[in-house]
Design a protein around this motif. Structure first.
Motif, PDB file in Angstrom:
ATOM      1  N   MET A 485       0.864  -1.178   0.000  1.00  0.00           N
ATOM      2  CA  MET A 485       0.000   0.000   0.000  1.00  0.00           C
ATOM      3  C   MET A 485       0.902   1.230   0.000  1.00  0.00           C
ATOM      4  SD  MET A 485      -3.535   0.144   0.426  1.00  0.00           S
ATOM      5  CE  MET A 485      -3.729  -1.345   1.383  1.00  0.00           C
ATOM      6  N   CYS A 486       0.728   2.120  -0.965  1.00  0.00           N
ATOM      7  CA  CYS A 486       1.553   3.328  -1.038  1.00  0.00           C
ATOM      8  C   CYS A 486       0.649   4.560  -1.082  1.00  0.00           C
ATOM      9  CB  CYS A 486       2.465   3.302  -2.262  1.00  0.00           C
ATOM     10  SG  CYS A 486       3.601   4.705  -2.337  1.00  0.00           S
ATOM     11  N   VAL A 487       0.758   5.411  -0.070  1.00  0.00           N
ATOM     12  CA  VAL A 487      -0.006   6.659  -0.018  1.00  0.00           C
ATOM     13  C   VAL A 487       0.912   7.764  -0.531  1.00  0.00           C
ATOM     14  CG1 VAL A 487      -1.496   8.110   1.390  1.00  0.00           C
ATOM     15  CG2 VAL A 487      -1.083   5.739   2.072  1.00  0.00           C
ATOM     16  N   ARG A 488       0.721   8.165  -1.779  1.00  0.00           N
ATOM     17  CA  ARG A 488       1.613   9.151  -2.380  1.00  0.00           C
ATOM     18  C   ARG A 488       1.197  10.578  -2.042  1.00  0.00           C
ATOM     19  NH1 ARG A 488       5.448   7.194  -5.219  1.00  0.00           N
ATOM     20  NH2 ARG A 488       5.302   5.053  -5.979  1.00  0.00           N
ATOM     21  N   GLN A 489      -0.089  10.815  -1.991  1.00  0.00           N
ATOM     22  CA  GLN A 489      -0.604  12.132  -1.617  1.00  0.00           C
ATOM     23  C   GLN A 489      -2.050  11.952  -1.172  1.00  0.00           C
ATOM     24  OE1 GLN A 489       0.107  13.983  -5.458  1.00  0.00           O
ATOM     25  NE2 GLN A 489      -2.071  13.974  -5.928  1.00  0.00           N
ATOM     26  N   GLY A 490      -2.621  13.003  -0.620  1.00  0.00           N
ATOM     27  CA  GLY A 490      -3.984  12.892  -0.119  1.00  0.00           C
ATOM     28  C   GLY A 490      -4.038  12.123   1.192  1.00  0.00           C
ATOM     29  N   THR A 491      -5.223  11.544   1.483  1.00  0.00           N
ATOM     30  CA  THR A 491      -5.452  10.861   2.756  1.00  0.00           C
ATOM     31  C   THR A 491      -6.015   9.473   2.493  1.00  0.00           C
ATOM     32  OG1 THR A 491      -5.919  12.965   3.862  1.00  0.00           O
ATOM     33  CG2 THR A 491      -6.685  10.961   4.947  1.00  0.00           C
ATOM     34  N   LEU A 492      -5.461   8.495   3.190  1.00  0.00           N
ATOM     35  CA  LEU A 492      -5.983   7.132   3.145  1.00  0.00           C
ATOM     36  C   LEU A 492      -6.379   6.721   4.553  1.00  0.00           C
ATOM     37  CD1 LEU A 492      -6.505   4.396   1.753  1.00  0.00           C
ATOM     38  CD2 LEU A 492      -4.128   3.801   2.228  1.00  0.00           C
ATOM     39  N   ASN A 493      -7.636   6.293   4.708  1.00  0.00           N
ATOM     40  CA  ASN A 493      -8.130   5.807   5.990  1.00  0.00           C
ATOM     41  C   ASN A 493      -8.380   4.300   5.866  1.00  0.00           C
ATOM     42  OD1 ASN A 493      -8.796   8.497   7.556  1.00  0.00           O
ATOM     43  ND2 ASN A 493      -9.598   8.760   5.487  1.00  0.00           N
ATOM     44  N   MET A 494      -7.681   3.515   6.675  1.00  0.00           N
ATOM     45  CA  MET A 494      -7.855   2.063   6.676  1.00  0.00           C
ATOM     46  C   MET A 494      -8.379   1.617   8.031  1.00  0.00           C
ATOM     47  SD  MET A 494      -4.884  -0.019   4.678  1.00  0.00           S
ATOM     48  CE  MET A 494      -3.541   0.698   5.596  1.00  0.00           C
ATOM     49  N   GLU A 495      -9.345   0.724   7.999  1.00  0.00           N
ATOM     50  CA  GLU A 495      -9.903   0.213   9.243  1.00  0.00           C
ATOM     51  C   GLU A 495     -10.238  -1.264   9.075  1.00  0.00           C
ATOM     52  OE1 GLU A 495     -13.465   1.173  12.491  1.00  0.00           O
ATOM     53  OE2 GLU A 495     -12.991   2.577  10.881  1.00  0.00           O
ATOM     54  N   ASN A 496      -9.808  -2.051  10.059  1.00  0.00           N
ATOM     55  CA  ASN A 496     -10.128  -3.475  10.113  1.00  0.00           C
ATOM     56  C   ASN A 496      -9.709  -4.204   8.831  1.00  0.00           C
ATOM     57  OD1 ASN A 496     -11.119  -5.738  11.504  1.00  0.00           O
ATOM     58  ND2 ASN A 496     -13.088  -5.617  10.471  1.00  0.00           N
TER      59      ASN A 496
END
Length: 700
Positions: A485-496
């Motif tokens: 998983m690569c978060v390059r920009q912006g926002t990533l919300n991961m749950e469970n």
């Protein structure tokens, strides 16, 4: 196994048992994991390093005469008169039967181990950069036929058949004559016999050996010659740098510092183990460094030491600027070439990943709920309708679309869409790009909703959307180079979510945001989570385990970056081979020694500050408090990094902060972490059985 000698000419003969032990020792020190079956040692190829019999011929004592007895280490030539026939494959001409030129030996597909052994044991040994040419000439003198063999003179635009009648090994050249009638293949040009003769006369009939391809013969008499020229050609194409012969810092083992890491990087790139962006950056750095060196050399040749004119003073200033620029480029190249530095420092950009643009809202204003399933039961459909679809599709501006796989659903998404993945195992072959603010959720438990990536690629999931949400999904990664998983920009919300990594874990790039709650991450061969400068990362209630390192924090921000901002609460970080949390910091005078309480010292009594003399210490080098042993790096690698560190004016080393018992493990690690300004909040975390300790700091 054929009778072969493994020692240098001055080493004398040894028995077969000593031979095997020597091979094991060399391979251990150079990280070449080759298992040798002592009872069936003629099957070395079973471990994946298929050492061809032709390469074994290079590993023999050329100066030792063949004995008539049956001594196991007699050093007799593998290609003697009793064993006729070549051991190499034929490389057919691209033109096939229409080409007038003969075929050559196939030598370009050698394995890493074959080249490694040839360079280490026979071509270069422990020579210095200034001695490379002399060592190479000595090696060629022993294995290359001195005369009377045919070769193709290949320089890109044409191939011409020539005959070698003498060698000039001092300059690594061969004396040749044109074979008549003329036999040649041209590419985009027309050549006559007179033109070729003119070219040869201009070169005094002396051609560089790396431009010659040995003509194929089944007798086997020229196998060693073909292999030797291949090693020479590969070395000057992929290993040697033109500025190294004039480097003032010449007192080091050239093979250890330069050849081995560059050879490993070449095969890592060949086998798709390096991100494409980093490969492009490396090639660009090589080109820029070469151009800078050429400009620097021209300026230096034009300077007169006894002159004090204004023009010479300006040239001196320009040459100093070019020298500083050259040293900076060389340091950047070293970071990429060295596996440890490439891991802890990494790189910032990958322009190829910016190709997916945000689609924004639909022109119609409609919002789509994508349902991903191959098939579903009536009960599942009823449950889906009552639990999710009726709530999501209550308004008239929402419609439902069905897809068979997650990739096709995501590719049709616009901002505000929702993707619901029903239970099942979904195999995908391409990366998943998330450029818009969408929600992807599994309809069930994470172990029931599985997305598995099968083939190679830079990364598995690429997130650049302003507000992307993932929940209740298990991701299984295979062969992704840059992360699951690569978060390059912006926002990533991961749950469970469950993240089963095979290569690298979650990467949070500069200016990106990650919120990761109640997730389980394991199996990464790098760090479970890599946090870059200027990013914001919130980790709450996660399990991060069985990775190389738990969390790698790169707060080595330059003047334009800000430190990362990290929240860590109620995480369990355990059973990682290296550190639970490792920080990469710039050594700008802020380093301080942290002494362990004497009661916390183990039997060996190590100090908290575990640093080698001015060099880089691999995390796997340090001893562990009751953990499994980790294979150490070689001393040569450490001295390699030491040399570069001293050249750059910085010291690189690790500080270990290790807790010696369970009772103090969590509290001690939290206390150490709280000293760093990068943490907004850190509480309730547990650190257990991490091989190198709970917290490590890498200064560069």
């Amino acid at each position: 196994m054929e009778q072969e000698a493994r020692e240098n000419p001055s080493a004398g003969t040894r028995n077969a048992g000593d031979e095997m032990s020597d091979i094991v020792e060399v391979d251990f020190e150079s990280y070449v994991n080759v298992e040798l079956d002592m009872e069936e040692n003629n099957h070395i190829s079973e471990v994946g390093h298929n050492v061809s019999s032709s390469t074994h011929a290079l590993l023999q004592n050329e100066d030792e005469s063949a004995d008539d007895d049956d001594d196991d280490d007699s050093g007799t030539d593998h290609f003697n008169t009793e064993k006729s026939g070549t051991q190499l494959q034929r490389c057919e001409r691209p033109g096939g039967v229409t080409s007038s030129l003969p075929d050559t030996f196939q030598t370009s597909h050698l394995l890493f181990y074959e080249r490694f052994k040839a360079y280490q044991d026979y071509m270069l040994g422990d020579c210095k950069p200034s001695e490379v040419k002399a060592f190479t000439a000595d090696y060629l003198e022993k294995v290359v036929e001195p005369c009377d063999w045919l070769a193709l003179w290949s320089i890109g635009v044409f191939d011409v058949l020539v005959e070698v009648y003498d060698l000039d090994l001092k300059d690594l050249k061969a004396c040749v004559r044109l074979v008549l009638p003329l036999q040649c293949d041209t590419r985009g040009c027309e050549l006559t016999e007179e033109a070729i003769v003119t070219l040869l006369e201009a070169n005094q009939h002396r051609l560089p050996l790396q431009e010659l391809l040995v003509v194929y013969e089944q007798s086997g008499d020229f196998d060693l010659t073909a292999l030797a020229l291949e090693h020479l050609r590969f070395f000057y194409t992929h290993i040697w740098r033109q500025w190294e012969e004039e480097d003032e810092d010449d007192d080091f083992d050239y093979f250890v510092r330069c050849v081995e890491p560059r050879l490993r990087l070449y095969y890592d790139i060949l086998e798709d183990r390096v991100p494409l962006g980093l490969v492009a950056e490396y090639k660009s750095l090589l080109e820029n460094c070469s151009q800078c060196f050429q400009k620097f050399s021209v300026l230096c040749r034009g300077l007169r030491t006894d002159s004090d004119t204004e023009l010479d003073n300006v040239s001196m200033v320009e040459s100093l600027k070019l020298y500083d620029q050259l040293e900076t480029l060389k340091r950047k190249l070293h970071i990429i070439e060295n596996p440890l530095l490439r891991y802890v420092l990494g790189y910032k950009g990958n322009a190829s990943q910016q190709c997916v643009q945000s689609r924004g809202l639909r022109a119609s204003g409609m919002r789509v709920v994508h349902v991903v399933t191959d098939s579903c039961s009536t009960i599942q459909l009823q449950s889906l309708l009552s639990d999710r679809l009726l709530h999501l599709c209550s308004s008239e501006d929402t419609e439902i679309q069905f897809s068979r796989d997650p990739v096709s659903a995501v590719e049709r998404c616009h901002q505000g869409d929702v993707v619901i993945v029903l239970p099942g195992i979904y195999s995908v072959t391409s990366s998943i790009f998330l450029p818009d603010s969408i929600t992807i959720e599994g309809f069930g438990l994470p172990d029931e909703v599985v997305i598995e990536k099968k083939n190679k690629g830079d990364s598995f999931v690429e997130s650049t959307g302003a507000d992307v949400r993932l929940s209740n999904i298990k991701f299984i990664q295979h062969d992704a180079i840059e992360g699951i998983m690569c978060v390059r920009q912006g926002t990533l919300n991961m749950e469970n979510c469950v993240l089963q990594c095979e290569t690298t874990g979650v990467i949070v790039r500069t200016s990106a945001r990650l919120t990761m709650n109640m997730c389980d991450l394991y199996g990464s061969k790098g760090a479970g989570v890599e946090i870059y400068p200027g990013s914001v990362c919130s980790l709450v209630g996660n399990g991060i385990h069985h990775c190389k390192d738990g969390i790698l924090i790169k707060d080595f921000a330059d003047e334009l970056d800000v430190m990362p901002s990290i929240t860590m609460e109620n995480n369990v970080i355990h059973n990682n081979a290296g550190y639970g949390v490792i920080l990469v910091k710039s050594n700008n005078g802020e380093q301080r020694d942290v002494a362990l309480d004497p009661s916390e010292e183990g039997p060996a009594g190590p100090t908290a500050v575990d640093q080698q003399q001015g060099g880089v210490t691999d995390p796997t080098n340090s001893t562990s408090n009751g953990s499994a042993d980790v294979q150490p790096e070689s001393a040569e690698n450490n001295s390699t990094d030491c040399d570069v560190a001293s050249a750059s004016g910085r010291k690189l080393h690790f500080i270990r902060q290790i807790s010696r018992n369970k009772e103090t493990s969590c509290s001690r690690a939290v206390q150490d972490l709280m000293d760093h300004q990068i943490f907004v909040s850190i509480q309730g975390n547990q650190f257990r059985r991490n091989g190198m300790g709970d917290l490590g700091t890498f200064f560069y």
